[in-house]
Design a protein around this motif. Structure first.
Motif, PDB file in Angstrom:
ATOM      1  N   VAL A 139       1.052  -1.366  -0.064  1.00 40.74           N
ATOM      2  CA  VAL A 139      -0.006  -0.210   0.167  1.00 40.74           C
ATOM      3  C   VAL A 139       0.759   1.127  -0.139  1.00 40.74           C
ATOM      4  O   VAL A 139       0.615   2.180  -0.828  1.00 40.74           O
ATOM      5  CB  VAL A 139      -0.970  -0.102   1.248  1.00 40.74           C
ATOM      6  CG1 VAL A 139      -1.779   1.435   1.213  1.00 40.74           C
ATOM      7  CG2 VAL A 139      -2.027  -1.018   1.049  1.00 40.74           C
TER       8      VAL A 139
ATOM      9  N   GLN B  14       0.526   3.808  -3.101  1.00 43.30           N
ATOM     10  CA  GLN B  14      -0.218   4.925  -2.791  1.00 43.30           C
ATOM     11  C   GLN B  14       0.623   6.140  -2.103  1.00 43.30           C
ATOM     12  O   GLN B  14       0.114   7.020  -2.306  1.00 43.30           O
ATOM     13  CB  GLN B  14      -1.318   4.508  -1.768  1.00 43.30           C
ATOM     14  CG  GLN B  14      -2.365   3.702  -2.505  1.00 43.30           C
ATOM     15  CD  GLN B  14      -3.724   3.680  -1.523  1.00 43.30           C
ATOM     16  OE1 GLN B  14      -4.594   3.116  -2.156  1.00 43.30           O
ATOM     17  NE2 GLN B  14      -3.651   4.258  -0.431  1.00 43.30           N
TER      18      GLN B  14
ATOM     19  N   ALA C 154      -3.666  -3.119   5.710  1.00 48.34           N
ATOM     20  CA  ALA C 154      -4.134  -2.346   4.501  1.00 48.34           C
ATOM     21  C   ALA C 154      -4.858  -0.974   5.082  1.00 48.34           C
ATOM     22  O   ALA C 154      -4.535  -0.082   4.416  1.00 48.34           O
ATOM     23  CB  ALA C 154      -5.089  -3.055   3.740  1.00 48.34           C
TER      24      ALA C 154
ATOM     25  N   THR D 176      -5.328   2.023   2.555  1.00 47.38           N
ATOM     26  CA  THR D 176      -5.805   1.652   1.262  1.00 47.38           C
ATOM     27  C   THR D 176      -6.943   2.384   0.783  1.00 47.38           C
ATOM     28  O   THR D 176      -7.848   2.765   1.724  1.00 47.38           O
ATOM     29  CB  THR D 176      -6.122   0.088   1.140  1.00 47.38           C
ATOM     30  OG1 THR D 176      -6.319  -0.148  -0.096  1.00 47.38           O
ATOM     31  CG2 THR D 176      -7.079  -0.077   2.279  1.00 47.38           C
TER      32      THR D 176
END
Length: 681
Positions: A283, A287, A340, A345
């Motif tokens: 993640v 991201q 996550a 996420t």
């Protein structure tokens, strides 16, 4: 900070005054002008900055002002959208580019990156006539219809094309969206594209793309190198971003507790704590610490874990709809999803399965309010997007089969689903709202979350890609250097009898690969390596009779979509491996067995601790290259990998396993090779 009126008093006048006051309140603040990507909309000059006039009204609206945060912008745009626009925004479906094959068949009339319209769909009645690839006028939904009539702005790209083609296709799609009212950009989602895998299927992953090839997910886990996994995610992020793909239907936080499950190869193994650590790196690598204009937004799947289907069956099919927990370990599945969520996420995808024997309603997870609202949002604190898997409304509606389409929409959205996958036409959802069956509040909550993600990703400022840059970056040598290391680190040495490895110089080697047929392939492939292009100090020979050592690389397959509902065996012979040929060779000369583990295969037909024969070594791969394998076999690279799961000793052990219990907890007599097992020289 900015000085703002409360959202509920915004009007056109308040917005105008708010912009003036915002400027006055922020004289000491500095902003960096973002790069604006546009094709036809006008550019507004305000306070020395540039903004896109997305709704083409000649003034700066709140949602067009990149100086404001994504929540403010989302609320403003939400207030401007009609029910029809909102409902279309809550749909996501596959969208096609023309594709190289069809472009070639058009005799230059079309480019591979063209947005596919109805006229380019192959007419089944014209099969065998290449001239009719373009002429066939099947009744399909065109790109223009999806964008203009259905108001779709979320799309899944499943095509396997080059980076330049994808970038050019993205730009054509974004220009189409830019010319629509409100100028809302599209977001393109894909399944994984950066792995070597022997059982890739449309809808789960792609194999052999132009994107840098890393080991499969199990192979990344086998490296036991979290830093390398973070680098994988970061490098892959850069490639996706360059091509214009800004969201991933990935990765699988499911646990590989049921060895027969056909999607084990998409997991990171059976240990919830280790998988949770990997998910954190994935993640953050894709991201960043928070979504930004360089991020790839992730959709972590399949909540609350899809790895314990009854008897290993998969819930794409009616016979696999039940998820069971005979070991009472339902909540073990939460660890990777907690990781996550903690890492930020953007989205989470529930699976089709329906839980059996738990405290939750026995309906598919997309319809399961106790799981999505109570557990995911309540207990785990998730605040992002819930994206259904593809098709629960119309096909895999397990537990709600008797409900009408309207009732399924109502139940799914009230349960907590925010975007419906596998549907383009929002008319059924619109009717549900207009009939008063579903409160508009649910629609607005969902659209707000979806808009916020787009603003955070910077798509309203620049959704366009640079095809030249994509062509240059994707698959570049600087990425391959790290992926090459990972391909070698992922290989696990399990047995090394009589110090047979590493191979000695000038050894005469017979190297045969046994590859089971993948999806769409009719027969297994057996190939013999006789070239020595990499300059190994080995002599590759054409027959076992000429050799001193045999290397037999077995690549079984368990394609998801080959399922029939029959009992699943993990024996190599049932996975289309020529066991008779393997044994014939291994009985004749010293042999090194290499098994590509997409599942925890049972290999007792070719290797048994009680009857090893001439087998001198056993290695595990999880999607790698012959060169990486030979580097390990020759000692150019010292093996470091560790098994990401336990492998059963027999089919009987498989049949007696508890679907939700990892192999390392199954008890004595279960495993041939154990979790985290692996040797070095």
């Amino acid at each position: 900070m900015y000085c703002f009126f409360p959202h509920y008093v915004y009007s056109w006048f308040a917005v105008f005054v708010g912009v003036i006051l915002s400027t006055a309140c922020s004289e000491k603040e500095s902003f960096e002008q973002p790069s604006l990507g546009y094709r036809t909309v006008a550019i507004l000059e305000v306070d020395g900055f540039q903004f896109k006039d997305l709704n083409q009204n000649g003034q700066l609206d709140v949602y067009e002002d990149w100086r404001l945060d994504s929540e403010q912008r989302s609320k403003d745009l939400l207030s401007k959208m009609s029910l029809e626009q909102k409902a279309g925004f809550m749909m996501i479906n596959s969208l096609s580019m023309l594709g190289s094959r069809k472009a070639a068949a058009s005799d230059g009339k079309y480019m591979a990156s063209d947005l596919e319209e109805g006229q380019v769909t192959e007419d089944p009645s014209a099969q065998g006539n290449r001239q009719n690839f373009i002429g066939g006028m099947n009744a399909v939904t065109s790109t223009s219809q999806m964008v203009r009539q259905f108001n779709n702005r979320h799309f899944i790209l499943r095509a396997n094309e080059g980076a330049r083609i994808i970038a050019e296709w993205n730009n054509k799609l974004q220009e189409l969206c830019e010319n629509e009212p409100l100028g809302i950009p599209a977001i393109i989602t894909s399944n994984p594209r950066n792995h070597i895998t022997s059982n890739a299927s449309v809808g789960t992953a792609l194999d052999a793309t132009v994107f840098t090839a890393w080991p499969g997910e199990l192979g990344l886990s086998a490296t036991r190198d979290l830093g390398l996994i973070r680098e994988f995610a970061d490098y892959s992020r850069q490639e996706w971003h360059a091509a214009g793909i800004r969201k991933g239907y990935m990765y699988m936080a499911d646990l590989a507790t049921e060895p027969r499950w056909s999607r084990v190869n998409g997991t990171f193994g059976e240990d919830p704590e280790w998988v949770a650590q990997i998910i954190t790196e994935i993640v953050l690598g894709f991201q960043g610490k928070k979504l930004n204009d360089e991020s790839i937004a992730l959709t972590m799947k399949h909540f609350p874990g899809g790895g314990s289907g009854r008897n290993g069956q998969d819930s794409h099919f009616e016979w696999g709809k039940e998820q069971v927990f005979p070991g009472g370990r339902f909540y073990d599945n939460m660890l990777p999803f907690r990781a996550a969520i903690d890492a930020g996420t953007s989205a989470i995808m529930p699976y089709y399965s329906m839980p059996v024997g738990t405290e939750f309603e026995e309906v598919g997870y997309a319809f399961n309010k106790g799981v999505l609202t109570g557990l995911l949002r309540g207990e785990l604190g998730f605040k992002g997007i819930v994206n259904t898997d593809t098709g629960p409304i119309t096909r895999m509606a397990w537990g709600v089969e008797e409900l009408s389409i309207a009732e399924r929409y109502k139940k799914a959205i009230e349960a907590g689903s925010n975007i419906i996958s596998g549907v383009s036409d929002p008319s059924d959802l619109i009717a549900v709202v207009k009939d008063g069956q579903l409160d508009m509040e649910y629609i607005d909550q969902s659209v707000f979350l979806l808009l916020r993600e787009k603003f955070d990703l910077g798509l309203f400022e620049n959704p366009y890609a640079d095809p030249d840059y994509a062509d240059q970056l994707v698959g570049s040598e600087r990425f391959k250097e790290k992926s090459t290391l990972a391909l070698r680190k992922s290989i696990v040495l399990l047995r090394n009898e009589e110090q047979a490895l590493p191979l000695k110089a000038n050894t005469k080697v017979y190297f045969e690969t046994f590859k089971a047929p993948g999806r769409g392939e009719r027969s297994a492939q057996q190939t013999v390596l006789i070239e020595n292009e990499a300059g190994y100090e080995l002599e590759f020979v054409a027959t076992p009779e000429e050799a001193e050592v045999a290397i037999l690389w077995m690549v079984p397959s368990s394609s998801l979509f080959n399922s029939t509902g029959d009992p699943i065996s993990l024996s190599l012979s049932k996975a289309s491996i020529n066991v008779e040929r393997v044994n014939q060779i291994s009985q004749a000369l010293p042999t090194l067995l290499v098994v590509d583990y997409t599942n925890p295969w049972v290999i007792n037909e070719v290797y048994d601790d009680a009857n090893k024969g001439n087998v001198r070594g056993v290695l595990a791969t999880f999607g790698t290259t012959p060169k990486a394998l030979l580097d390990v076999l020759t000692g150019k690279f010292n093996p470091q990998g560790k098994l990401p799961f336990s492998t059963p000793i027999s089919d009987e052990a498989v049949e007696n396993n508890l679907e939700d219990v990892p192999g390392y907890l199954e008890g004595a007599g279960y495993a041939l090779f154990h979790y985290k097992e692996g040797l070095s020289y």
